[in-house]
Design an enzyme around this catalytic site. Structure first.
Site, short mmCIF file in Angstrom:
data_model
loop_
_atom_site.label_atom_id
_atom_site.label_comp_id
_atom_site.label_asym_id
_atom_site.label_seq_id
_atom_site.Cartn_x
_atom_site.Cartn_y
_atom_site.Cartn_z
N VAL A 14 1.75 -76.19 68.61
CA VAL A 14 0.63 -77.14 68.55
C VAL A 14 0.90 -78.36 69.43
O VAL A 14 0.04 -78.79 70.21
CB VAL A 14 0.36 -77.57 67.08
CG1 VAL A 14 -0.79 -78.56 67.03
CG2 VAL A 14 0.06 -76.36 66.22
N ALA A 33 -13.64 -91.20 74.42
CA ALA A 33 -13.07 -92.25 73.56
C ALA A 33 -13.44 -93.66 74.01
O ALA A 33 -13.27 -94.62 73.25
CB ALA A 33 -11.54 -92.11 73.53
N GLU A 129 -7.67 -83.18 60.17
CA GLU A 129 -8.64 -82.11 60.42
C GLU A 129 -7.95 -80.77 60.68
O GLU A 129 -8.41 -79.72 60.23
CB GLU A 129 -9.52 -82.49 61.63
CG GLU A 129 -10.61 -81.50 61.94
CD GLU A 129 -11.59 -81.31 60.79
OE1 GLU A 129 -12.34 -82.25 60.49
OE2 GLU A 129 -11.59 -80.22 60.18
N GLY A 134 -7.51 -74.78 61.18
CA GLY A 134 -7.20 -75.01 62.60
C GLY A 134 -8.30 -75.71 63.36
O GLY A 134 -8.59 -76.88 63.12
N GLU A 190 3.50 -69.59 60.31
CA GLU A 190 4.38 -70.71 60.00
C GLU A 190 5.82 -70.32 60.35
O GLU A 190 6.12 -69.13 60.51
CB GLU A 190 4.30 -71.04 58.50
CG GLU A 190 2.93 -71.49 58.04
CD GLU A 190 2.44 -72.72 58.79
OE1 GLU A 190 3.13 -73.73 58.82
OE2 GLU A 190 1.35 -72.64 59.38
N ASP A 201 -0.07 -70.53 51.87
CA ASP A 201 -0.72 -71.37 52.88
C ASP A 201 -2.22 -71.51 52.58
O ASP A 201 -2.77 -72.61 52.62
CB ASP A 201 -0.49 -70.73 54.26
CG ASP A 201 -1.20 -71.46 55.39
OD1 ASP A 201 -0.60 -72.43 55.92
OD2 ASP A 201 -2.33 -71.08 55.74
N LYS A 205 -4.39 -74.94 51.50
CA LYS A 205 -5.63 -75.38 52.17
C LYS A 205 -6.78 -75.44 51.17
O LYS A 205 -7.59 -76.37 51.19
CB LYS A 205 -5.96 -74.41 53.31
CG LYS A 205 -4.95 -74.50 54.46
CD LYS A 205 -5.11 -73.34 55.42
CE LYS A 205 -4.15 -73.43 56.60
NZ LYS A 205 -4.05 -72.19 57.36
N GLY A 302 -3.41 -71.02 66.24
CA GLY A 302 -3.22 -70.86 67.69
C GLY A 302 -3.18 -72.22 68.37
O GLY A 302 -3.67 -73.22 67.84
P1 NDP Z 1 6.57 -74.99 65.88
O1 NDP Z 1 7.63 -74.42 65.03
O2 NDP Z 1 6.04 -74.19 67.01
O3 NDP Z 1 7.05 -76.39 66.48
C1 NDP Z 1 7.77 -77.33 65.73
C2 NDP Z 1 8.35 -78.37 66.68
O4 NDP Z 1 9.00 -79.37 65.89
C3 NDP Z 1 9.38 -77.85 67.66
O5 NDP Z 1 9.00 -78.29 68.93
C4 NDP Z 1 10.70 -78.53 67.24
O6 NDP Z 1 11.48 -79.07 68.29
C5 NDP Z 1 10.17 -79.76 66.57
N1 NDP Z 1 11.13 -80.36 65.63
C6 NDP Z 1 11.79 -79.76 64.62
N2 NDP Z 1 12.53 -80.66 63.96
C7 NDP Z 1 12.33 -81.85 64.57
C8 NDP Z 1 12.82 -83.16 64.39
N3 NDP Z 1 13.67 -83.44 63.39
N4 NDP Z 1 12.40 -84.14 65.22
C9 NDP Z 1 11.56 -83.85 66.22
N5 NDP Z 1 11.05 -82.64 66.46
C10 NDP Z 1 11.43 -81.64 65.64
O7 NDP Z 1 5.35 -75.40 64.88
P2 NDP Z 1 3.80 -75.37 65.17
O8 NDP Z 1 3.49 -76.13 66.40
O9 NDP Z 1 3.29 -73.99 65.05
O10 NDP Z 1 3.25 -76.15 63.89
C11 NDP Z 1 3.30 -77.55 63.79
C12 NDP Z 1 2.44 -77.96 62.58
O11 NDP Z 1 1.10 -77.58 62.80
C13 NDP Z 1 2.86 -77.30 61.25
O12 NDP Z 1 2.71 -78.22 60.22
C14 NDP Z 1 1.85 -76.17 61.10
O13 NDP Z 1 1.61 -75.83 59.76
C15 NDP Z 1 0.62 -76.81 61.70
N6 NDP Z 1 -0.38 -75.88 62.18
C16 NDP Z 1 0.00 -74.87 63.05
C17 NDP Z 1 -0.95 -74.01 63.55
C18 NDP Z 1 -0.59 -72.92 64.48
O14 NDP Z 1 -1.48 -72.12 64.84
N7 NDP Z 1 0.67 -72.81 64.93
C19 NDP Z 1 -2.37 -74.14 63.17
C20 NDP Z 1 -2.65 -75.24 62.29
C21 NDP Z 1 -1.68 -76.06 61.82
P3 NDP Z 1 12.22 -78.21 69.38
O15 NDP Z 1 11.13 -77.74 70.29
O16 NDP Z 1 13.13 -79.16 70.04
O17 NDP Z 1 12.90 -77.10 68.64
N1 HSE Z 2 -0.04 -70.30 59.82
C1 HSE Z 2 -1.36 -70.82 59.69
C2 HSE Z 2 -2.35 -69.68 59.72
C3 HSE Z 2 -1.63 -71.78 60.81
O1 HSE Z 2 -1.97 -68.58 60.10
O2 HSE Z 2 -3.51 -69.88 59.35
C4 HSE Z 2 -2.90 -72.55 60.60
O3 HSE Z 2 -2.79 -73.41 59.52
#
Ligand code: NDP
Ligand code: HSE
Length: 438
Positions: A14, A33, A129, A134, A190, A201, A205, A302
Site C-alpha cells: 500500500v 486539494a 477509509e 479497500g 495480510e 479480517d 471490518k 491491492g
Molecule cells: P506490507 O507488509 O506489504 O508492508 C508493510 C511495510 O511496513 C513494509 O514496507 C515494512 O518495511 C514496513 N515496516 C514494518 N515494520 C516497520 C517499522 N517498525 N517501521 C517502519 N516500517 C515498518 O503491508 P501492506 O502494504 O499490504 O498493508 C499495510 C496496511 O494496509 C495493513 O494495515 C493492511 O491491513 C492494510 N491494507 C492492505 C491492503 C492490501 O491490499 N494490501 C488493502 C487494505 C488495507 P520494509 O519494507 O522495510 O520491510
Molecule cells: N487482506 C485484506 C483483504 C486487505 O484481502 O481484503 C484489504 O483490507
C-alpha cells in the site's frame, strides 16, 4: 500555491502505491486539494532494501524521529499492518501533533476507542477509509452521505483475499493452497493470511461498519464468524449444482431493535449482484430507510485501489474535511451501545449441509431423524450414486427450509455423533435474496 508536508511509515504494497500517487500525480492532487502535497518522509525498517519506486533524495529514512521532529509534517499515514508497533507509533505521532490516516482495520477493531479518544483529546483526527473494503468508499458513504437514514441492513463481501480464493477455486478449479499463495503474491493478503481466510479480517471490518451504521459496540472477537479455510472444492461444485455461488458474507441486520451480526461462507443465489462479485472485488449492499437499497462494488484489496483511498484521506485531512467529520460524527465517541446484538442461536436462516455418510441401509433415516428431532425441515436432497469421497462413503447434501442457527447447529452436532457419519459435517448459510435486507 501552498504546500503541505505529509509522511508515510511503511512502504510495502500500500505504501508504495501511495508514494507513487503522491510523487507521480502531484499536479492532479494539487488541483483537487487546492495546495501541493509534498511527500516529505517515508520511514521503513530497512533503507537498503530494493524498492519499486525511486523517491526524491532524503525522503527515505529508518528514523521515525525525523517525522516526529518536523513540525511542518502535519499528517502521517502509518502503513505497517498488525497491532504493534503500529499502535505505539500512532499514539506517539498523535502526541506530537500529527493527524493520522490509516488502512489498518485490525488496529481500529482492537484499539479504536483508545486511539480515537486520544486524538480527540489532542484535537487531531484519524481517517480510515481504506480500512474497510479497500478502494470502495464505504466509510464516507455510511458516515456522511447516508446520515439522513436509519441503516436497516448491511451485507457485504469484505475480504478480497477470500473472494479471490473462492473465485479461483470455482472458475479454474484451483487448489485452495495455490489460490492462497497467488493472493499473497498479488499483495491482497495480510502478512498473516490466516486472518483473511478464518473470517477475522471480515469480522474486524464488519465491526467497524456496525459501529458507524448502527451504533453497535460489539468487539470483533464476539462476532460469530466462520472462514473459508475448511471449505472443499466439493462444496463449490454442489453449490453450483444447486444454482448458488459460495461467498464469504458479512451481515449486520437490524431486526426488532436487535442487531444480527455474523461472518460466514454463504450460498448466494447465482446471477445476483453479490454472487457475481469475483476476484479481489468487494461489495457492500446497504439498505437505508429513506434511500432504499444501494450497492457499492469495487476492488477491496491491492496496491492502487487501496492507495486511492489513503490518498483521498490525506487530501481530506490536509484541507480540513476530516477534522469536521471527526469532531461532529459519532465515531467511537460514545461508549454505550445504541443497539444490542441478537442472540446468534435465534438468528433465522436456511442452510446447506453436507454429510460424509456410509452407503448403508438406514443411514438416510438416521440423518432425517436427527434433523426432525431438532425441528429442521428438509427442502431438497442430493445423493449421487458413485461415492465422491472414497469407497463405501458418499456425500449427502441437503438444503433446509427456514430454521434457526441454534436448531441447525444442534442437528449437525447430533448427526456428527452417528457411527455412519465418517467426517465432520459442513454447514453453510443460504442467502436467497438478490439485495440487502431480505
Ligand atoms: P506490507 O507488509 O506489504 O508492508 C508493510 C511495510 O511496513 C513494509 O514496507 C515494512 O518495511 C514496513 N515496516 C514494518 N515494520 C516497520 C517499522 N517498525 N517501521 C517502519 N516500517 C515498518 O503491508 P501492506 O502494504 O499490504 O498493508 C499495510 C496496511 O494496509 C495493513 O494495515 C493492511 O491491513 C492494510 N491494507 C492492505 C491492503 C492490501 O491490499 N494490501 C488493502 C487494505 C488495507 P520494509 O519494507 O522495510 O520491510
Ligand atoms: N487482506 C485484506 C483483504 C486487505 O484481502 O481484503 C484489504 O483490507
Amino acid at each position: 500555491m501552498d504546500t503541505t508536508k505529509v509522511a508515510l511509515v511503511g512502504m510495502g504494497t500500500v505504501g508504495t502505491g501511495v508514494a507513487r500517487l503522491l510523487c507521480e500525480e502531484g499536479d492532479r492532487l494539487a488541483h483537487h486539494a487546492g495546495r501541493r502535497i509534498e511527500l516529505a518522509k517515508v520511514v521503513v525498517s530497512d533503507t537498503s532494501k530494493g524498492r519499486d519506486i525511486r523517491l526524491p533524495k532524503g525522503v527515505l529514512t529508518d528514523d521515525l524521529d525525523e517525522v516526529v521532529a518536523d513540525p511542518e509534517i502535519t499528517t502521517v499515514a502509518p502503513l505497517i499492518g498488525g497491532l504493534e508497533p503500529e499502535r505505539t507509533i500512532v499514539l506517539s505521532l498523535l502526541g506530537h501533533g500529527k493527524n493520522i490516516v490509516t488502512a489498518n482495520k485490525a488496529l481500529l477493531a482492537e484499539y479504536g476507542p483508545e486511539l480515537f479518544d486520544r486524538a480527540r483529546e489532542l484535537g487531531r483526527s484519524i481517517a480510515f477509509e481504506a480500512a474497510v473494503a479497500g478502494g470502495v468508499p464505504i466509510i464516507a458513504n455510511i458516515s456522511q452521505c447516508l446520515s439522513a437514514n436509519q441503516i436497516m441492513s448491511l451485507q457485504g463481501i469484505l475480504n478480497g483475499t477470500s473472494n479471490f480464493i473462492l473465485s479461483q477455486m470455482e472458475s479454474v478449479g484451483a487448489a485452495y493452497a495455490d489460490a492462497v499463495a497467488e493472493a499473497q503474491r498479488l499483495g491482497y493478503a495480510e502478512a498473516d493470511p490466516a486472518m483473511d481466510v478464518d473470517g477475522s479480517d471480515a469480522a474486524q471490518k464488519l465491526g467497524i461498519l456496525a459501529h458507524l451504521a448502527f451504533g453497535a459496540r460489539v468487539h470483533w472477537r464476539d462476532i460469530p464468524r466462520v472462514g473459508i479455510d475448511k471449505l472443499e472444492l466439493a462444496d463449490i461444485q454442489f453449490a453450483d449444482e444447486l444454482g448458488y455461488r459460495i461467498r464469504l458474507l458479512a451481515v449486520a441486520r437490524l431486526v426488532d431493535n436487535e442487531l444480527e451480526l455474523h461472518v460466514s461462507p454463504t450460498l448466494v443465489r447465482a446471477n445476483t449482484p453479490l454472487a457475481d462479485v469475483s476476484g479481489a472485488f468487494n461489495a457492500v449492499s446497504v439498505e437505508g430507510d429513506a434511500v432504499g437499497p444501494l450497492l457499492f462494488h469495487g476492488l477491496g484489496a491491492g496496491q492502487m485501489p487501496t492507495a486511492s483511498a489513503v490518498v483521498a484521506d490525506l487530501i481530506d485531512t490536509v484541507v480540513g474535511r476530516t477534522a469536521i467529520t471527526f469532531r461532529t460524527l459519532e465515531l467511537w465517541s460514545r461508549r454505550e451501545a445504541m443497539v444490542d446484538a441478537r442472540d446468534f442461536d435465534q438468528v433465522p436462516g436456511r442452510f446447506y449441509m453436507r454429510f460424509a455418510v456410509q452407503d448403508h441401509p438406514g443411514v438416510m433415516s438416521e440423518i432425517t431423524g436427527a434433523l426432525g428431532r431438532n425441528g429442521v425441515s428438509i427442502a431438497s436432497i442430493i445423493q449421487h450414486e458413485s461415492g465422491r469421497l472414497g469407497r463405501d462413503e458418499v456425500p449427502l447434501v441437503l438444503m433446509t427450509h427456514q430454521t434457526t442457527e441454534g436448531a441447525a447447529a444442534r442437528a449437525v452436532r447430533e448427526i456428527d455423533r452417528l457411527a455412519s457419519v465418517s467426517a465432520p459435517s459442513v454447514r453453510m448459510r443460504v442467502h436467497d435474496a438478490a439485495v440487502a435486507g431480505k
